[in-house]
Motif scaffolding. Sequence first.
Motif, PDB file in Angstrom:
ATOM      1  N   PRO A 197      -5.025  38.860   4.364  1.00 52.25           N
ATOM      2  CA  PRO A 197      -4.677  37.976   5.293  1.00 52.25           C
ATOM      3  C   PRO A 197      -5.451  36.772   5.568  1.00 52.25           C
ATOM      4  N   PHE A 198      -4.976  35.715   5.876  1.00 45.29           N
ATOM      5  CA  PHE A 198      -6.039  34.425   5.570  1.00 45.29           C
ATOM      6  C   PHE A 198      -5.628  33.221   6.365  1.00 45.29           C
ATOM      7  N   ARG A 199      -6.461  32.594   6.759  1.00 41.21           N
ATOM      8  CA  ARG A 199      -6.494  31.068   7.238  1.00 41.21           C
ATOM      9  C   ARG A 199      -7.823  30.249   7.467  1.00 41.21           C
ATOM     10  N   PHE A 248      -4.170  33.286  15.257  1.00 38.39           N
ATOM     11  CA  PHE A 248      -4.086  34.225  13.929  1.00 38.39           C
ATOM     12  C   PHE A 248      -3.487  35.612  14.012  1.00 38.39           C
ATOM     13  N   ARG A 307     -14.949  33.708  15.747  1.00 37.06           N
ATOM     14  CA  ARG A 307     -13.950  34.906  15.880  1.00 37.06           C
ATOM     15  C   ARG A 307     -13.236  34.430  17.271  1.00 37.06           C
ATOM     16  N   ASP A 349     -10.004  42.104   3.990  1.00 32.64           N
ATOM     17  CA  ASP A 349     -10.504  40.812   4.447  1.00 32.64           C
ATOM     18  C   ASP A 349     -10.937  39.966   3.164  1.00 32.64           C
ATOM     19  N   VAL A 350     -10.809  38.658   3.347  1.00 33.67           N
ATOM     20  CA  VAL A 350     -11.261  37.833   2.335  1.00 33.67           C
ATOM     21  C   VAL A 350     -12.823  37.742   2.310  1.00 33.67           C
ATOM     22  N   ASP A 351     -13.548  38.185   3.130  1.00 27.14           N
ATOM     23  CA  ASP A 351     -14.780  37.989   3.232  1.00 27.14           C
ATOM     24  C   ASP A 351     -15.814  39.263   3.013  1.00 27.14           C
ATOM     25  N   TYR A 357     -19.626  47.164  10.996  1.00 27.54           N
ATOM     26  CA  TYR A 357     -18.756  48.179  12.224  1.00 27.54           C
ATOM     27  C   TYR A 357     -18.962  49.419  11.669  1.00 27.54           C
ATOM     28  N   HIS A 405     -20.680  40.575   3.226  1.00 23.62           N
ATOM     29  CA  HIS A 405     -19.884  40.173   4.166  1.00 23.62           C
ATOM     30  C   HIS A 405     -20.274  38.701   4.256  1.00 23.62           C
ATOM     31  N   TRP A 435      -8.397  37.676  17.470  1.00 25.83           N
ATOM     32  CA  TRP A 435      -9.154  38.392  16.919  1.00 25.83           C
ATOM     33  C   TRP A 435      -9.097  39.789  17.323  1.00 25.83           C
ATOM     34  N   HIS A 451     -19.773  35.885   5.766  1.00 26.33           N
ATOM     35  CA  HIS A 451     -19.234  35.544   7.330  1.00 26.33           C
ATOM     36  C   HIS A 451     -20.359  35.014   8.039  1.00 26.33           C
ATOM     37  N   ARG A 466      -3.426  38.842  12.081  1.00 28.91           N
ATOM     38  CA  ARG A 466      -3.859  39.534  10.832  1.00 28.91           C
ATOM     39  C   ARG A 466      -2.723  40.751  10.568  1.00 28.91           C
ATOM     40  N   ARG A 521     -10.436  29.916   5.164  1.00 27.40           N
ATOM     41  CA  ARG A 521     -11.623  30.502   4.944  1.00 27.40           C
ATOM     42  C   ARG A 521     -11.750  30.026   3.106  1.00 27.40           C
TER      43      ARG A 521
HETATM   44  N1  UDP Z   1      -9.135  35.682   8.805  1.00 30.04           N
HETATM   45  C1  UDP Z   1      -9.167  34.356   8.215  1.00 30.04           C
HETATM   46  N2  UDP Z   1      -8.914  33.395   8.962  1.00 30.04           N
HETATM   47  C2  UDP Z   1      -9.196  33.524  10.315  1.00 30.04           C
HETATM   48  C3  UDP Z   1      -9.537  34.761  10.919  1.00 30.04           C
HETATM   49  C4  UDP Z   1      -9.440  35.907  10.190  1.00 30.04           C
HETATM   50  O1  UDP Z   1      -8.754  34.331   7.126  1.00 30.04           O
HETATM   51  O2  UDP Z   1      -9.321  32.591  11.275  1.00 30.04           O
HETATM   52  C5  UDP Z   1      -8.973  36.896   7.905  1.00 30.04           C
HETATM   53  C6  UDP Z   1     -10.013  37.073   6.683  1.00 30.04           C
HETATM   54  O3  UDP Z   1      -9.638  37.875   5.698  1.00 30.04           O
HETATM   55  C7  UDP Z   1     -11.028  37.862   7.466  1.00 30.04           C
HETATM   56  C8  UDP Z   1     -10.138  38.668   8.221  1.00 30.04           C
HETATM   57  O4  UDP Z   1      -9.143  38.206   8.823  1.00 30.04           O
HETATM   58  O5  UDP Z   1     -11.895  38.344   6.605  1.00 30.04           O
HETATM   59  C9  UDP Z   1     -10.868  39.585   9.298  1.00 30.04           C
HETATM   60  O6  UDP Z   1     -11.404  38.504  10.478  1.00 30.04           O
HETATM   61  P1  UDP Z   1     -12.937  38.218  10.621  1.00 30.04           P
HETATM   62  O7  UDP Z   1     -13.655  38.021   9.218  1.00 30.04           O
HETATM   63  O8  UDP Z   1     -12.946  36.993  11.510  1.00 30.04           O
HETATM   64  O9  UDP Z   1     -13.404  39.772  11.265  1.00 30.04           O
HETATM   65  P2  UDP Z   1     -14.825  40.470  11.275  1.00 30.04           P
HETATM   66  O10 UDP Z   1     -14.187  41.864  10.571  1.00 30.04           O
HETATM   67  O11 UDP Z   1     -15.818  39.864  10.553  1.00 30.04           O
HETATM   68  O12 UDP Z   1     -15.079  40.906  12.391  1.00 30.04           O
END
Ligand code: UDP
Length: 319
Positions: free
Chosen positions: A92-94, A131, A258, A155-157, A186, A249, A216, A251, A133, A96
């Motif tokens: 899932p992507f936007r 977004f 978020r 997740d992409v990150d 988490y 991670h 989110w 991020h 997901r 990043r």
């Molecule tokens: N994601 C994205 N763009 C956004 C929000 C989320 O590409 O604006 C995707 C991305 O793959 C990211 C995943 O959704 O790794 C989970 O979101 P995020 O990293 O914000 O959540 P976390 O798990 O860090 O709380």
Amino acid sequence: MGPGRRRAAFRLRGGGSPQLLGLLPGKVSVFQLFFAALLLGFASLLWLQLSCSGEGAAPGRGVPRRPCPPEPQAPPADDPSWGPHRLALLVPFRERFEELLAFVPYMHRFLSKKRIRHHILVLNQVDHFRFNRASLINVGFLESGNDTDYIAMHDVDLLPLNEQLDYSYPEAGPFHVASPELHPLYHYKTYVGGILLLTKQHYEMCNGMSNRFWGWGREDDEFYRRIKGAGLQVRRPSGITTGYETFQHLHDPAWRKRDQKRIAAQKQEQFKVDREGGLNNVRYRIESRTALSVAGAPCTVLNILLDCDTNETPWCTFG
Ligand code: UDP
Ligand code: MN
């Protein structure tokens, strides 16, 4: 060769001293030693010349370096040792982009090393809604084609650093790679976000994910309850000793904020299980499909326009 070494060589000849590791003949002349040293010097120069510089290696001093030949590769993907299954890696992507540039080559290499056949699908949400997901993963599933038989929602990150992590066909049930014991952030027991593998059959048994989660969070918690509802058990990695260092991670929350806004009914709705919706009612259009190579690693980018029923989920707009 330093002077200390030379003194040792003279002593050797001086008579009576033990033979050097029993390798040298008893009588070694200065000339022979000099010749050996010359030979050694020549060999080390040759080695320097032939040696290569790996990624991140310090630049050679004066000696021209050439790149290393590729490290031994897994057999080609048509080799039967790769097994019969093929993974659709759904991302899932936007917005990043930097993360994607790192993710695609890293994952392609990681999975190839493990002989996991795969197709990376970047699910790029291009509509103007918040977004979503879960809906993107539903779309990825529906668009992933017949040449893949299991999915990873990924997740992409999140980069898996430990090569022991299992990405193989999860025959026995959903396999949560980014387990709460390993995820850097988490740690609650029912967490199934980050990276989750499912056979396509099991994903269908859950009717995919709910499409009601815009913004989110929470869609993964709701999916945990769907897994349970379908009579499936979440499995997790065992024998991994790298703890919270198992993933990187990528991020920075100050930079990648978020979207945690909860408007009106969303406050209550986010905790509900969606019994009707999922794979069966995701509304979308594929705007374009682009085959891409990132640093030599292949992936497909789907530009996805999600549709939102603003009566059903009025919180899908930025307002
Ligand atoms: N994601 C994205 N763009 C956004 C929000 C989320 O590409 O604006 C995707 C991305 O793959 C990211 C995943 O959704 O790794 C989970 O979101 P995020 O990293 O914000 O959540 P976390 O798990 O860090 O709380
Ligand atoms: Mn993140």
